[in-house]
Write an enzyme that holds these catalytic residues in place. Structure first.
Site, PDB file in Angstrom:
ATOM      1  N   CYS A  10       0.840  -1.188   0.000  1.00 52.16           N
ATOM      2  CA  CYS A  10       0.000   0.000   0.000  1.00 52.16           C
ATOM      3  C   CYS A  10       0.891   1.259   0.000  1.00 52.16           C
ATOM      4  CB  CYS A  10      -0.892   0.003   1.235  1.00 52.16           C
ATOM      5  SG  CYS A  10       0.039  -0.300   2.736  1.00 52.16           S
ATOM      6  N   CYS A  13       3.330   1.638   2.874  1.00 50.90           N
ATOM      7  CA  CYS A  13       4.546   0.818   2.872  1.00 50.90           C
ATOM      8  C   CYS A  13       5.596   1.437   1.952  1.00 50.90           C
ATOM      9  CB  CYS A  13       4.226  -0.596   2.401  1.00 50.90           C
ATOM     10  SG  CYS A  13       2.648  -1.202   2.981  1.00 50.90           S
TER      11      CYS A  13
END
Lengths: 83, 350
Positions: A10, A13
């Site tokens: 995502c 991250c």
């Protein structure tokens, strides 16, 4: 030093990975930065809220994107365990 | 070694927040409306009936108001939620059965800090703790649906009754939907690896071992990071709002989404699902559309659809949920929102 970013890919991250690379560059510390994207592998670290930051197989942060300052502190702390 | 032992904090940050930021916040909030009236009408002698002037006044006034509210709400919510975590909620829900479990899961969904990108690990973590799939779904529905920023903004813009109705409505959807899904033997629609995943390592609970200073620091960081992400959407929202406010094509809105259009709520939900935004970005538009005469229930339905159902989250959930359960999830949440929209309009009376 072995650093792993835990997260299924995502935005958070990706942000954490970028911050980590920047922190390492600023501190002049040599480390391998790997990504763990497989859910089962993430769970194996006991992390349920991503992103997670793992330094030398120890989860040092999870659940939010830490600030660059905090990432530097975490890396410094892991590099000098006695300090 | 606790995390707090090795994290030196920027000294004085807590003191600065308590000593300066809070009084400044209240002062700005108190003088915001009058200062613009004074400046524009008394000093610059602009014509208050001119729609351009009114739009500008609304834009500056509303921008400051919304940003102050957002900063205050995000800060307070983050500090409060720093006492909760997915890991802690998982431990609290462990061993709960359907029924009471759905109620507890929905309630914990409001207070647990949760980002949709954690939906998959959270789901697996819950199931591995023996929490039934239906109860887990109650949590997954409540968490995005009942948004703390939306609660705070609704409270400050429309009063506590509307905020309370919103929370009650969201809880009802989450509890009923999770319970109904639980009755359908949903385990057959969950990918089998979910049940085989074992949680290893030591479970790290991010809510533990934090000092008050660290929680305040988290609040400051989170406020900065959310505002940095949403400010442009909020400004665009307020700008659209300011134009509507100044010119107010009330006939148009009344025709499309007013109290007389029986399909208004359905239209609002269908429009809201593909749009994905933070509650902070939707709120300014909701505020203005409300003053333009669109009923509260229709607006709440729109906002809930925008915030609760998002394509990125569905794509992530697809990894663990098979299509029937994903379809049921979307259908149940969407129809729940529609029902709430109509009930709201009936209760509040538009």
């Amino acid at each position: 030093m072995d650093i792993k970013i835990l997260g299924p890919g995502c935005t958070n991250c990706v942000t954490l990975e970028r911050i980590t690379h920047e922190a390492l560059a600023q501190l002049g510390i040599d480390a391998t930065v790997g990504k763990v994207t497989d859910i089962q592998d993430i769970m194996a670290y006991g992390v349920m809220s991503t992103p997670g930051l793992v330094i030398d197989d120890v989860v040092v942060f999870s659940g939010r994107v830490p600030t660059p300052t905090r990432v530097r502190e975490l890396i410094t702390a892991a590099a000098n365990p006695s300090a | 070694m606790a995390l707090s032992d090795r994290l030196p904090l920027e000294a004085g940050k807590v003191g600065a927040v308590v000593g300066f930021a809070i009084p400044i916040w209240f002062t700005l909030f108190a003088i915001n409306e009058n200062i613009w009236n004074w400046l524009l009408f008394a000093q610059f002698r602009l014509d208050p009936t001119n729609p351009i002037v009114e739009s500008i006044r609304f834009f500056v006034y509303d921008s400051i108001k919304i940003f102050l509210l957002l900063a205050g709400i995000i800060f307070v919510a983050t500090v409060a939620r720093s006492f909760m975590s997915i890991e802690r909620t998982r431990a609290l829900l462990g061993g709960k059965r359907a029924g009471l479990g759905n109620v507890a899961a929905a309630a914990l969904g409001i207070v647990t800090p949760f980002c949709s990108c954690s939906a998959v690990p959270a789901f697996i973590g819950f199931v591995s703790a023996g929490i039934p799939v239906g109860v887990t779904m109650s949590f997954l529905i409540a968490s995005p649906l009942i948004n703390e920023i939306a609660i705070g903004l609704l409270w400050s813009l429309f009063g506590w009754e509307i905020a309370l109705l919103y929370v009650a409505a969201g809880l009802t959807i989450a509890i009923v939907a999770g319970f109904v899904i639980g009755l359908m033997k949903p385990e057959r629609w969950v990918e089998s690896f979910v049940f085989e995943t074992r949680i290893g390592g030591q479970i790290v609970d991010p809510s533990r071992g934090l000092s008050f200073r660290e929680r305040v620091q988290m609040g400051v960081e989170e406020t900065q990071s959310i505002l940095r992400k949403v400010w442009i959407y909020v400004l665009v929202g307020i700008a659209i709002g300011a134009v509507i406010h100044g010119w107010a094509p009330a006939d148009f809105f009344a025709a499309v989404a007013g109290p007389d259009n029986p399909f208004a709520v359905v239209i609002a939900v269908v429009m809201g699902i593909p749009l994905y935004s933070n509650a902070a970005g939707v709120m300014p538009i909701v505020e203005v559309l409300f003053t333009a005469g669109i009923p509260m229930g229709t607006l709440l339905a729109f906002m809930m659809a925008v915030v609760a159902l998002s394509l990125p989250e569905l794509v992530l959930l697809k990894r663990i949920l098979k299509l029937p359960l994903l379809g049921i999830f979307v259908a149940v949440v969407a129809s729940g929102i529609v029902v709430i929209g109509y009930s709201f309009n009936a209760i509040v009376g538009g």
